[in-house]
Enzyme design. Structure first.
Site, PDB file in Angstrom:
ATOM      1  N   ARG A 116      52.796 120.876  69.967  1.00 45.79           N
ATOM      2  CA  ARG A 116      53.252 119.717  70.757  1.00 45.79           C
ATOM      3  C   ARG A 116      53.023 118.493  69.887  1.00 45.79           C
ATOM      4  O   ARG A 116      51.886 118.182  69.513  1.00 45.79           O
ATOM      5  CB  ARG A 116      52.464 119.597  72.053  1.00 45.79           C
ATOM      6  CG  ARG A 116      52.621 118.219  72.691  1.00 45.79           C
ATOM      7  CD  ARG A 116      52.120 118.148  74.105  1.00 45.79           C
ATOM      8  NE  ARG A 116      52.985 118.900  74.991  1.00 45.79           N
ATOM      9  CZ  ARG A 116      52.956 118.796  76.320  1.00 45.79           C
ATOM     10  NH1 ARG A 116      52.115 117.976  76.904  1.00 45.79           N
ATOM     11  NH2 ARG A 116      53.769 119.502  77.073  1.00 45.79           N
ATOM     12  N   HIS A 143      61.949 119.762  75.157  1.00 47.12           N
ATOM     13  CA  HIS A 143      60.844 120.475  75.805  1.00 47.12           C
ATOM     14  C   HIS A 143      61.407 121.811  76.303  1.00 47.12           C
ATOM     15  O   HIS A 143      61.568 122.033  77.509  1.00 47.12           O
ATOM     16  CB  HIS A 143      60.283 119.636  76.959  1.00 47.12           C
ATOM     17  CG  HIS A 143      58.923 120.057  77.429  1.00 47.12           C
ATOM     18  ND1 HIS A 143      58.233 121.136  76.904  1.00 47.12           N
ATOM     19  CD2 HIS A 143      58.118 119.539  78.406  1.00 47.12           C
ATOM     20  CE1 HIS A 143      57.068 121.255  77.521  1.00 47.12           C
ATOM     21  NE2 HIS A 143      56.978 120.310  78.431  1.00 47.12           N
ATOM     22  N   GLN A 146      59.626 124.065  79.023  1.00 46.26           N
ATOM     23  CA  GLN A 146      59.723 123.520  80.380  1.00 46.26           C
ATOM     24  C   GLN A 146      61.111 123.781  80.964  1.00 46.26           C
ATOM     25  O   GLN A 146      61.238 124.199  82.124  1.00 46.26           O
ATOM     26  CB  GLN A 146      59.421 122.022  80.365  1.00 46.26           C
ATOM     27  CG  GLN A 146      59.463 121.394  81.740  1.00 46.26           C
ATOM     28  CD  GLN A 146      58.294 121.814  82.629  1.00 46.26           C
ATOM     29  OE1 GLN A 146      57.143 121.690  82.233  1.00 46.26           O
ATOM     30  NE2 GLN A 146      58.585 122.317  83.821  1.00 46.26           N
ATOM     31  N   ASP A 233      61.701 112.700  85.886  1.00 49.50           N
ATOM     32  CA  ASP A 233      60.572 112.712  84.948  1.00 49.50           C
ATOM     33  C   ASP A 233      60.077 111.272  84.825  1.00 49.50           C
ATOM     34  O   ASP A 233      60.750 110.323  85.260  1.00 49.50           O
ATOM     35  CB  ASP A 233      61.041 113.282  83.596  1.00 49.50           C
ATOM     36  CG  ASP A 233      59.900 113.499  82.604  1.00 49.50           C
ATOM     37  OD1 ASP A 233      58.729 113.476  83.009  1.00 49.50           O
ATOM     38  OD2 ASP A 233      60.203 113.695  81.404  1.00 49.50           O
ATOM     39  N   CYS A 272      58.771 118.034  86.039  1.00 48.06           N
ATOM     40  CA  CYS A 272      57.983 118.815  85.068  1.00 48.06           C
ATOM     41  C   CYS A 272      56.498 118.536  85.195  1.00 48.06           C
ATOM     42  O   CYS A 272      55.676 119.350  84.775  1.00 48.06           O
ATOM     43  CB  CYS A 272      58.473 118.515  83.661  1.00 48.06           C
ATOM     44  SG  CYS A 272      58.438 116.766  83.246  1.00 48.06           S
ATOM     45  N   ARG A 300      55.479 128.201  84.271  1.00 48.32           N
ATOM     46  CA  ARG A 300      55.268 127.986  82.826  1.00 48.32           C
ATOM     47  C   ARG A 300      54.554 129.198  82.232  1.00 48.32           C
ATOM     48  O   ARG A 300      54.880 129.661  81.146  1.00 48.32           O
ATOM     49  CB  ARG A 300      54.424 126.723  82.585  1.00 48.32           C
ATOM     50  CG  ARG A 300      55.113 125.406  82.911  1.00 48.32           C
ATOM     51  CD  ARG A 300      56.232 125.081  81.939  1.00 48.32           C
ATOM     52  NE  ARG A 300      55.784 124.949  80.562  1.00 48.32           N
ATOM     53  CZ  ARG A 300      55.229 123.863  80.017  1.00 48.32           C
ATOM     54  NH1 ARG A 300      55.099 122.779  80.736  1.00 48.32           N
ATOM     55  NH2 ARG A 300      54.856 123.841  78.754  1.00 48.32           N
TER      56      ARG A 300
HETATM   57  N1  NVA Z   1      58.959 113.240  79.143  1.00 49.06           N
HETATM   58  C1  NVA Z   1      57.565 113.562  79.299  1.00 49.06           C
HETATM   59  C2  NVA Z   1      57.383 114.999  79.637  1.00 49.06           C
HETATM   60  C3  NVA Z   1      55.946 115.412  79.865  1.00 49.06           C
HETATM   61  C4  NVA Z   1      55.807 116.873  80.163  1.00 49.06           C
HETATM   62  C5  NVA Z   1      56.817 113.201  78.026  1.00 49.06           C
HETATM   63  O1  NVA Z   1      57.335 113.481  76.939  1.00 49.06           O
HETATM   64  O2  NVA Z   1      55.740 112.631  78.129  1.00 49.06           O
HETATM   65  N1   CP Z   2      55.026 119.611  81.970  1.00 48.33           N
HETATM   66  C1   CP Z   2      54.151 119.655  80.950  1.00 48.33           C
HETATM   67  O1   CP Z   2      54.489 119.982  79.806  1.00 48.33           O
HETATM   68  O2   CP Z   2      52.887 119.317  81.306  1.00 48.33           O
HETATM   69  P1   CP Z   2      51.675 118.993  80.325  1.00 48.33           P
HETATM   70  O3   CP Z   2      52.007 117.698  79.634  1.00 48.33           O
HETATM   71  O4   CP Z   2      50.487 118.890  81.226  1.00 48.33           O
HETATM   72  O5   CP Z   2      51.539 120.116  79.335  1.00 48.33           O
END
Ligand code: NVA
Ligand code: CP
Length: 315
Positions: A116, A143, A146, A233, A272, A300
């Site tokens: 990540r 992502h 997800q 989101d 998400c 997930r």
């Molecule tokens: N768009 C959000 C998704 C988090 C799971 C981010 O990138 O922070």
């Molecule tokens: N939806 C998701 O990826 O959650 P986290 O940021 O908690 O991993």
């Protein structure tokens, strides 16, 4: 096609999951089908140690609750081992290159790396220089884990994906991009409803439109009308600064009771997570019986277990 009628081959011709651009409809169904079987095995308490002896390293340069815990628990349930590598604690955070990190991890016999991070190019570089499978656990652009989970959850809920209208409201971000690709490739009707300045990346949109039915609009009515799924989101993704102009632009795209009233009578709400009640969604919607956010969060685990088995398991 629904998941249960799909005839699985038991494999996909991929080593990595970097984004969904190069995944076929069959690859996606292969993952969903295995996720379904693994979920059923888990619920029956049946052992399924398909990754015994395998190790997944998990690199995080952004925060996480779901991704970290679901990958770690997933590996545990599959009989494998996971290593949590915080970006702040490994040398990557002090300027060691992604390529060197990849070559070093390869020497220790790591089978997979879930990463990540910010740049999609870093995920691709890790895959280029490592000997292991790479799974994108979120970048600024995508992502995929997800989005695969989300369509799995939609299929569980409606019994099919084909023709299901999913309307995404708000920032044209990593979630919007991955949902467009996953949805387009599985026959869903995807609407991305965002104001100018916050629409999804036009190149990714054009790519998704080649695979299926994707509409980008700024009309909340057009997107929400008869929708089966309402999705949103956060206004500010990880790494983005709070910006009043963006908040003002996105507020009219909030999913609230008025938007829900436009949707199909059996519509569900998805997110998400993490969510900010009162910003992208109101509490009366996200905490209502229409909301399937915790089914999503649970899934997930099952979907990522399927991804890991197909990428890292016996070929
Ligand atoms: N768009 C959000 C998704 C988090 C799971 C981010 O990138 O922070
Ligand atoms: N939806 C998701 O990826 O959650 P986290 O940021 O908690 O991993």
């Amino acid at each position: 096609m629904d998941i249960s009628s799909y005839k699985p081959k038991g494999r996909i011709e991929h080593k990595h999951l970097l984004n969904l651009l190069d995944y076929s409809t069959a690859d996606i169904y292969e993952i969903l089908h295995l996720a379904n079987s693994l979920k059923a095995a888990s619920k029956r308490g049946k052992k399924h140690e398909l990754l015994k002896g395998k190790t997944l390293a998990m690199i995080f340069t952004k925060s996480s609750t779901r991704t970290r815990v679901s990958f770690e628990m997933g590996m545990h349930q599959l009989g494998g081992h996971s290593l949590f590598l915080s970006g702040n604690d490994i040398q990557l955070g002090r300027g060691e290159t992604v390529a060197d990190t990849a070559r070093v991890l390869s020497r220790y016999g790591i089978d997979g790396v879930m990463i990540r991070t910010f740049l999609q190019s870093d995920v691709e570089e890790l895959a280029k220089y490592g000997s292991f499978s790479v799974i994108n656990g979120l970048t600024d652009d995508f992502h995929p884990c997800q989005a695969l989970t989300d369509i799995f959850t939609v299929a569980e809920n409606f019994g099919r994906l084909n023709g299901i209208k999913l309307a995404y409201f708000g920032d044209g971000n990593n979630m919007a991009h991955s949902l467009m690709l996953a949805g387009a490739k599985t026959g869903m009707e995807i609407f991305i409803c965002s104001p100018d300045g916050y629409k999804p990346n036009p190149e990714i949109t054009a790519a998704a439109q080649k695979f299926g039915n994707v509409t980008v609009t700024d009309s909340v009515e057009e997107a929400a009308k008869n929708a089966n799924v309402l999705y949103t989101d956060v206004f500010f993704s990880m790494g983005q600064d709070i910006d009043k102009a963006k908040e003002k632009a996105l507020m009219p795209y909030q999913v609230n009771a008025d938007v829900l009233a436009l949707a199909d009578k059996d519509a569900v709400f998805m997110h998400c997570l993490p969510a900010h009640r009162g910003e992208e969604v109101t509490a009366d919607v996200i905490d209502s019986t229409r909301s399937i956010i915790f089914e999503q969060a649970e899934n997930r685990l099952h979907v990522q277990k399927a991804v890991m088995c197909l990428l890292m398991g016996k070929k």
